[in-house]
Each structure stands twice: as structure tokens, then as C-alpha cells.
Design an enzyme around this catalytic site. Sequence first.
Site, PDB file in Angstrom:
ATOM      1  N   PRO A 129       0.846  -1.196   0.000  1.00 32.47           N
ATOM      2  CA  PRO A 129       0.000   0.000   0.000  1.00 32.47           C
ATOM      3  C   PRO A 129       0.883   1.248   0.000  1.00 32.47           C
ATOM      4  O   PRO A 129       1.781   1.369   0.829  1.00 32.47           O
ATOM      5  CB  PRO A 129      -0.784  -0.110   1.315  1.00 32.47           C
ATOM      6  CG  PRO A 129      -0.600  -1.523   1.764  1.00 32.47           C
ATOM      7  CD  PRO A 129       0.719  -1.977   1.230  1.00 32.47           C
ATOM      8  N   MET A 130       0.649   2.144  -0.945  1.00 35.77           N
ATOM      9  CA  MET A 130       1.423   3.379  -1.014  1.00 35.77           C
ATOM     10  C   MET A 130       0.476   4.555  -1.203  1.00 35.77           C
ATOM     11  O   MET A 130      -0.336   4.575  -2.138  1.00 35.77           O
ATOM     12  CB  MET A 130       2.439   3.313  -2.156  1.00 35.77           C
ATOM     13  CG  MET A 130       3.587   2.345  -1.906  1.00 35.77           C
ATOM     14  SD  MET A 130       4.760   2.232  -3.283  1.00 35.77           S
ATOM     15  CE  MET A 130       3.864   1.103  -4.385  1.00 35.77           C
ATOM     16  N   CYS A 185       3.770   3.254   8.785  1.00 34.07           N
ATOM     17  CA  CYS A 185       3.856   4.611   8.251  1.00 34.07           C
ATOM     18  C   CYS A 185       4.604   5.519   9.229  1.00 34.07           C
ATOM     19  O   CYS A 185       4.231   5.615  10.403  1.00 34.07           O
ATOM     20  CB  CYS A 185       2.464   5.162   7.992  1.00 34.07           C
ATOM     21  SG  CYS A 185       2.496   6.827   7.270  1.00 34.07           S
ATOM     22  N   LYS A 219       1.411  -5.070   8.776  1.00 27.22           N
ATOM     23  CA  LYS A 219       2.637  -4.575   8.145  1.00 27.22           C
ATOM     24  C   LYS A 219       3.308  -3.601   9.094  1.00 27.22           C
ATOM     25  O   LYS A 219       2.653  -2.698   9.628  1.00 27.22           O
ATOM     26  CB  LYS A 219       2.339  -3.897   6.812  1.00 27.22           C
ATOM     27  CG  LYS A 219       3.603  -3.525   6.028  1.00 27.22           C
ATOM     28  CD  LYS A 219       3.255  -3.121   4.597  1.00 27.22           C
ATOM     29  CE  LYS A 219       4.521  -2.929   3.757  1.00 27.22           C
ATOM     30  NZ  LYS A 219       5.243  -1.709   4.092  1.00 27.22           N
ATOM     31  N   ASP A 223      13.914  -2.887  -0.794  1.00 27.70           N
ATOM     32  CA  ASP A 223      15.009  -3.012  -1.762  1.00 27.70           C
ATOM     33  C   ASP A 223      14.833  -4.162  -2.739  1.00 27.70           C
ATOM     34  O   ASP A 223      15.795  -4.844  -3.104  1.00 27.70           O
ATOM     35  CB  ASP A 223      16.357  -3.141  -1.043  1.00 27.70           C
ATOM     36  CG  ASP A 223      16.749  -1.865  -0.300  1.00 27.70           C
ATOM     37  OD1 ASP A 223      16.080  -0.841  -0.524  1.00 27.70           O
ATOM     38  OD2 ASP A 223      17.703  -1.906   0.495  1.00 27.70           O
ATOM     39  N   GLY A 268       7.185  -2.476  -3.124  1.00 27.78           N
ATOM     40  CA  GLY A 268       6.795  -1.082  -2.974  1.00 27.78           C
ATOM     41  C   GLY A 268       7.332  -0.244  -4.113  1.00 27.78           C
ATOM     42  O   GLY A 268       6.894  -0.348  -5.262  1.00 27.78           O
TER      43      GLY A 268
END
Length: 372
Positions: free
Chosen positions: A18-19, A103, A143, A207, A229
Site C-alpha cells: 500500500p502506497m 507509516c 505490516k 530493496d 513497494g
Amino acid sequence: MILMFGHLTIDPPVVLAPMAGVTDAPFRVVCGEQGAGLFVSEMVTARGLVEGNEKSLEMTRHHPAERVRSLQLYGSDPAVMGDAVRRLVAEDAADHVDLNFGCPVPKVTRNGGGAALPFKRRLFAQVVAAAVGAAGEIPVTVKMRLGLDDDRLTYLDAGRIAADQGAAAVALHARTAIQGYAGAARWEAIARLVDAVPGTPVLGNGDIWRAEDAVAMVAATGCAGVVIGRGCLGRPWLFADLARIFNGEGPLGPPDLGEVVAIARRHLELSLAWYRDEPSAVRRFRKHLRWYLQGYPVGHDAHRRAGLAETEAQVLSLLDDVDPALRVVGSAVDAPRGRTDAMSRLVLPQGWCDDAEADAQVIDPRVAVSGG
């Protein structure tokens, strides 16, 4: 490899992270058309759902093409979180719920949400338990990050707590909150979490810029799957490569620009249809357009036009003008995309870190903003 979340089968074991401002329905559909996996929404505030906030409710909508309706929620009030999940269940609005405890942005952490919450173990347990208890048959996953900073690592305790409270899986972004998106992800921490929560799937995040990185992470950590991501920004085709490599086939790597342009056109088409407002859809699409062009030698003027586009015609004109035969510059394949900055400071409720074991009462803000 096949990943199971409760009754859901995720094959290949790949999850779109989720972004905020990125993983809206059009982007999720574009990624899903490239390869299978689980594609999670932008984070939605639990309080916004409970209070009927128009933006929050809108963000729970899924495109008809989405096979699994996956939503991410954040909040720090157990009662509100439970109510929000019950609402999703009652309205048959989700097949999977993910809880955001990663977040690091101040407007989330200042109220004890996001990456701040795992430090308060009891409150963290209560929030996870409330969501799991309200979800019924719908799997709830978590997460999180390594912790607030290197002096306050929480991921092992938080992983055990989440597993004890019934989380179907735990995903770890292997950076601390203060790291933000800077520095290298510490994959060795993912391996330690795998050992700490036997029987609960652990997903690794951080990464993964090419499909080979996902296989390397699984091999190095023993994780059950990967979360993608920033590596997919402007590169939805990465999901096709991930499907191939988890099926034992070789990845194809970055396509020529003509294939990327075709994906961009499809993305724009979906955005225009979804938002039903050309100026709004194009403004949302511009950042994706810049990412689609990133790494290809299209010249400064093309990047300038991408950043200034206001209409569908301007976007299509730009896409018509670029050379479809261009190949990506080799050094750009592993180059970070999106944010690469650390957090300048952590913003936490007063006295938050005085005692990790102490009870904490946190009230989500009355005007909670979805999307991060």
C-alpha cells in the site's frame, strides 16, 4: 511457492505494498494485468470509515477487475478499528484487511498510529485483536517496520504479539521509522522474524528492484513471500517478471519503451474512467507518467512535458512523440524510485516512549485523513 492468507491463495507469493497516493484502483488493475499476486489499497483511516468520511468511503471501492479486494486500515483506537472492520464485513467490502503499523509520517505517528503503535505493546495487541475479532473469516495481516529507531526496535515483540492475536501474516519493511526510505533494508532482520514466529507467514519488504531480488530475499531470509513497494513505480511489468521467476522461468527484464507506453496508455484509460474527471485523473496520473519514463533516454523536454501535462491529449501527444525502440539505461535498473529520504525527526505523543509496557489511551483525530 504459494502463500496462504486464511482461505486466500496468493500465487505467486507477491504483494503490492500500500502506497499513499499511488496504489489506487487504476494502478492496482494495471499491476494485476501484468502478473498475479495480492494488490492492496492505499491506507484508509479506520475512524474515517466509522464516521462515514466521503474520501475514506470512496477509497474502499474496488474495480470490478480486482479478483481479491484488499484494504489497508490504520488507526490507534481498538474500538474504532473493530467498528471499521465490522463495517467492511457487514457491507461485504473486502476480502482481506491489512493493518498499517509502518507509516512514519508525522500526521499518523503524532496520534500513536502507524510506526509508533508497536512500541506500546498492550495497545498494539488490542488493536490487532479488535480487527481480527471483527473480521470473522476475512484474514487480517499486519505490516510494520523494525521499530522507531535502532535504540527502540520492536519488530520481534510485535511479530509475536500479532501472531498470538490471530494475524494471518506479518510483513516487515526492514527499515526503522526514522530511516524513512533511506539507507539499505536489513534483510537479516526478516530472517530473525521468521524464526521468531514459526507457523505465521512472514513477508519481506525493502530493496526489491528486480525480480531476482525477490528470489534472493526469500533465499536469504526464509520469508514466505515478498512485498513490492517503490520497485514497481512506473514498472508494473515487474509483476510479470515476478510471476515468471517464482515459476522457475527467467525474468525478461525491462521492456523497450514501446511496451511501457502501451502500459501507460492503459493506465491513463483506467484513470479517466475511474475518476470521471479529466483534470483530476491527469493530475493523479502525472507522477506515474514521470516514473514510466524514468531510466529511458527520452530527454529533458519529455520529462518537463510529463510534469506539466493537464489534459489527456497532452499525455497522449507525449507518448506518441517518444521513441518506442528506446531501451532502459543499464544503471537505472537498480536505481531507487519514489522517496529516498530519511525522516528528519519522529513525531510521537507526549511521553509515548516512557514505558513500553504501560497502558496507553489514544484517540484518533476527529478529522482523520486517508491515504497517508
